[in-house]
Write a protein that holds these residues in place. Sequence first.
Motif, PDB file in Angstrom:
ATOM      1  N   CYS A 244       0.939  -1.491  -0.270  1.00  0.00           N
ATOM      2  CA  CYS A 244      -0.099  -0.579   0.095  1.00  0.00           C
ATOM      3  C   CYS A 244       0.631   1.348  -0.281  1.00  0.00           C
ATOM      4  CB  CYS A 244      -0.475  -0.712   1.142  1.00  0.00           C
ATOM      5  SG  CYS A 244      -2.122   1.061   1.346  1.00  0.00           S
ATOM      6  N   THR A 245       0.210   2.529  -0.476  1.00  0.00           N
ATOM      7  CA  THR A 245       0.955   3.738  -0.987  1.00  0.00           C
ATOM      8  C   THR A 245       1.772   4.173   0.712  1.00  0.00           C
ATOM      9  OG1 THR A 245      -0.492   5.015  -1.175  1.00  0.00           O
ATOM     10  CG2 THR A 245       0.599   3.774  -3.188  1.00  0.00           C
ATOM     11  N   ASN A 246       0.166   4.523   1.832  1.00  0.00           N
ATOM     12  CA  ASN A 246       0.625   4.502   2.877  1.00  0.00           C
ATOM     13  C   ASN A 246       1.387   4.097   4.182  1.00  0.00           C
ATOM     14  OD1 ASN A 246      -1.454   6.206   1.919  1.00  0.00           O
ATOM     15  ND2 ASN A 246      -3.285   4.874   2.659  1.00  0.00           N
ATOM     16  N   PHE A 247       1.835   2.490   3.999  1.00  0.00           N
ATOM     17  CA  PHE A 247       2.834   1.825   4.604  1.00  0.00           C
ATOM     18  C   PHE A 247       4.075   2.530   4.534  1.00  0.00           C
ATOM     19  CE2 PHE A 247       5.466  -1.530   5.266  1.00  0.00           C
ATOM     20  CZ  PHE A 247       5.088  -2.063   6.040  1.00  0.00           C
ATOM     21  N   GLN A 248       4.529   2.166   5.876  1.00  0.00           N
ATOM     22  CA  GLN A 248       6.017   3.145   6.165  1.00  0.00           C
ATOM     23  C   GLN A 248       6.523   2.107   6.525  1.00  0.00           C
ATOM     24  OE1 GLN A 248       4.469   6.453   8.428  1.00  0.00           O
ATOM     25  NE2 GLN A 248       4.507   7.255   6.729  1.00  0.00           N
ATOM     26  N   PRO A 249       7.419   0.972   6.355  1.00  0.00           N
ATOM     27  CA  PRO A 249       8.850   0.122   6.850  1.00  0.00           C
ATOM     28  C   PRO A 249       9.141   0.399   7.666  1.00  0.00           C
ATOM     29  CG  PRO A 249       8.933   0.686   4.247  1.00  0.00           C
ATOM     30  CD  PRO A 249       8.606   1.613   4.343  1.00  0.00           C
ATOM     31  N   GLY A 250       9.738  -0.141   8.558  1.00  0.00           N
ATOM     32  CA  GLY A 250      10.565   0.021   9.657  1.00  0.00           C
ATOM     33  C   GLY A 250       9.891  -0.810  10.989  1.00  0.00           C
ATOM     34  N   ASN A 251      10.920  -0.712  11.495  1.00  0.00           N
ATOM     35  CA  ASN A 251      10.816  -1.533  12.782  1.00  0.00           C
ATOM     36  C   ASN A 251      10.603  -0.264  13.891  1.00  0.00           C
ATOM     37  OD1 ASN A 251      10.474  -3.361  14.762  1.00  0.00           O
ATOM     38  ND2 ASN A 251      12.620  -3.295  15.134  1.00  0.00           N
TER      39      ASN A 251
ATOM     40  N   PRO B 183       6.713  -1.195  12.315  1.00  0.00           N
ATOM     41  CA  PRO B 183       6.333  -0.561  10.693  1.00  0.00           C
ATOM     42  C   PRO B 183       4.761   0.662  10.993  1.00  0.00           C
ATOM     43  CG  PRO B 183       4.715  -3.163  11.189  1.00  0.00           C
ATOM     44  CD  PRO B 183       6.270  -2.477  12.298  1.00  0.00           C
ATOM     45  N   GLN B 184       4.604   1.324  10.300  1.00  0.00           N
ATOM     46  CA  GLN B 184       3.560   2.554  10.307  1.00  0.00           C
ATOM     47  C   GLN B 184       2.666   2.616   9.483  1.00  0.00           C
ATOM     48  OE1 GLN B 184       5.377   6.266  11.727  1.00  0.00           O
ATOM     49  NE2 GLN B 184       6.226   4.752  13.962  1.00  0.00           N
ATOM     50  N   CYS B 185       1.539   3.506   9.775  1.00  0.00           N
ATOM     51  CA  CYS B 185       1.398   4.065   8.255  1.00  0.00           C
ATOM     52  C   CYS B 185       0.804   5.608   8.571  1.00  0.00           C
ATOM     53  CB  CYS B 185      -0.281   2.660   8.331  1.00  0.00           C
ATOM     54  SG  CYS B 185      -1.044   3.639   7.410  1.00  0.00           S
ATOM     55  N   SER B 186       0.737   6.014   6.753  1.00  0.00           N
ATOM     56  CA  SER B 186       0.437   7.307   7.294  1.00  0.00           C
ATOM     57  C   SER B 186      -0.833   7.459   7.031  1.00  0.00           C
ATOM     58  CB  SER B 186       0.803   7.671   5.751  1.00  0.00           C
ATOM     59  OG  SER B 186       0.131   7.385   4.663  1.00  0.00           O
TER      60      SER B 186
ATOM     61  N   ALA C 202       2.161  -5.424   8.360  1.00  0.00           N
ATOM     62  CA  ALA C 202       2.889  -5.100   6.545  1.00  0.00           C
ATOM     63  C   ALA C 202       1.675  -6.059   6.249  1.00  0.00           C
ATOM     64  CB  ALA C 202       4.231  -6.221   6.493  1.00  0.00           C
ATOM     65  N   GLY C 203       1.578  -7.221   6.925  1.00  0.00           N
ATOM     66  CA  GLY C 203       0.422  -8.270   7.028  1.00  0.00           C
ATOM     67  C   GLY C 203      -1.011  -7.581   6.742  1.00  0.00           C
TER      68      GLY C 203
END
Length: 64
Positions: A24-31, A33-36, A44-45
Amino acid sequence: MEKQPHDAVSYGPGDPSGDHCAVCTNFQPGNPPQCSKVIDPISAGGWCELFAPAMANVASPGGL
C-alpha cells in the motif's frame, strides 16, 4: 487528515484478494512498521478500507 483508529477503517488481517499493508502507498516500513493514515500499531500483513495499491503493484492496462 489525522490518523484513523483501527475500527474506523476496518483494519484487520489481510484482504482475501491478497491486498495487504506492505503493498500500500500509505505503508511505511520500519521497526515498527507504520501507516500514514492509520494509528499504530499496524502489520505489513494487515489491511484496511484506505488501502491504495503502490504503483509498482498495479498492472498496466493491456499488460506486458
